[in-house]
Enzyme design. Sequence first.
Site, PDB file in Angstrom:
ATOM      1  CG  ASN A  10      -1.994   0.924   1.138  1.00  0.00           C
ATOM      2  OD1 ASN A  10      -2.088   1.589   0.089  1.00  0.00           O
ATOM      3  ND2 ASN A  10      -2.865   1.136   1.964  1.00  0.00           N
ATOM      4  CD  GLU A  36      -2.760  -0.294  -3.259  1.00  0.00           C
ATOM      5  OE1 GLU A  36      -3.418   0.607  -3.467  1.00  0.00           O
ATOM      6  OE2 GLU A  36      -2.885  -1.325  -2.701  1.00  0.00           O
ATOM      7  CG  ASP A 152      -4.576  -7.203  -3.205  1.00  0.00           C
ATOM      8  OD1 ASP A 152      -5.419  -8.074  -3.278  1.00  0.00           O
ATOM      9  OD2 ASP A 152      -4.510  -6.186  -3.022  1.00  0.00           O
ATOM     10  CG  ASN A 154      -8.097  -6.212  -4.848  1.00  0.00           C
ATOM     11  OD1 ASN A 154      -8.444  -5.792  -3.697  1.00  0.00           O
ATOM     12  ND2 ASN A 154      -7.232  -5.401  -5.379  1.00  0.00           N
ATOM     13  CG  HIS A 249      -2.970  -5.991   1.767  1.00  0.00           C
ATOM     14  ND1 HIS A 249      -3.592  -6.916   0.912  1.00  0.00           N
ATOM     15  CD2 HIS A 249      -3.443  -4.905   1.335  1.00  0.00           C
ATOM     16  CE1 HIS A 249      -4.371  -6.349   0.184  1.00  0.00           C
ATOM     17  NE2 HIS A 249      -4.175  -5.091   0.287  1.00  0.00           N
TER      18      HIS A 249
END
Length: 257
Positions: A10, A36, A152, A154, A249
């Site tokens: 992130n 990310e 990830d 999602n 995360h």
Amino acid sequence: MRSIISWNVNGIRAVEKKGFVEWLLGSGADVVCIQETKASPAQLSEQLVSPAGGGVAYSSYWASAQKAGYSGTAIYSKVAPDHVGTMGAEAFDAEGRVCAAYYGKLAVISAYFPNSQDGGRRLDYKLAFCDAMLAFCDKLVADGYDIVLCGDYNIAHKPIDLANPAANEGNAGYLPEERAWMDRFTSSGYTDTFRHFCAEPAQYTWWSYRTRARERNVGWRIDYQCVNDSFVGAVQSAGILSGVMGSDHCPIRLCLA
């Protein structure tokens, strides 16, 4: 190669301020897949680009989004891969969705699957990416590669993979179309390594920053390390590093024999 970690940080610059480089150098991982990143290498400190210390050093490889401060993937590796690439699809490469490193006949893929967003605004894009990823993996396996698809996704695949499945039936990440693709992926010759070893509930990799969700373990398992079925025998363990902070995360780790 023994240990592969994957982590949606992130924002790589944000997590640097929270001890990321120190964590990385002490992680013991041979390869660390990052999602990310929200940055390109030109924006980063030397220690983020080429982390080194205590007799440990990593090289890094980046797939950045054209849009500044958005998406992006990377791979840190102790051993130089034979080559590094992307998915090779402009619609997804433009968002830095995939960074893949090749070591002999092993392909380690860092992937940041799109978020389908509220109301499914990007669901079509998400499903197109998912289909392209399955085709990408199928082609690699057909060419004789074993694959470790880290990232990830999602997607919370099944009710066990999120704390409140009934309340999230219509929400991004748990839409019927997303779960159906995971069903198709895992029935097409690929194994969710964590679930191969662990059938226990309340095992999550993402928690909302709101409402003290991590403290209460009200989370989702949306980060995966999947391998082709014929490679499962080489996997010794797969786990969640829930004690590692710095992002919404946590990292996940796969160990090979």
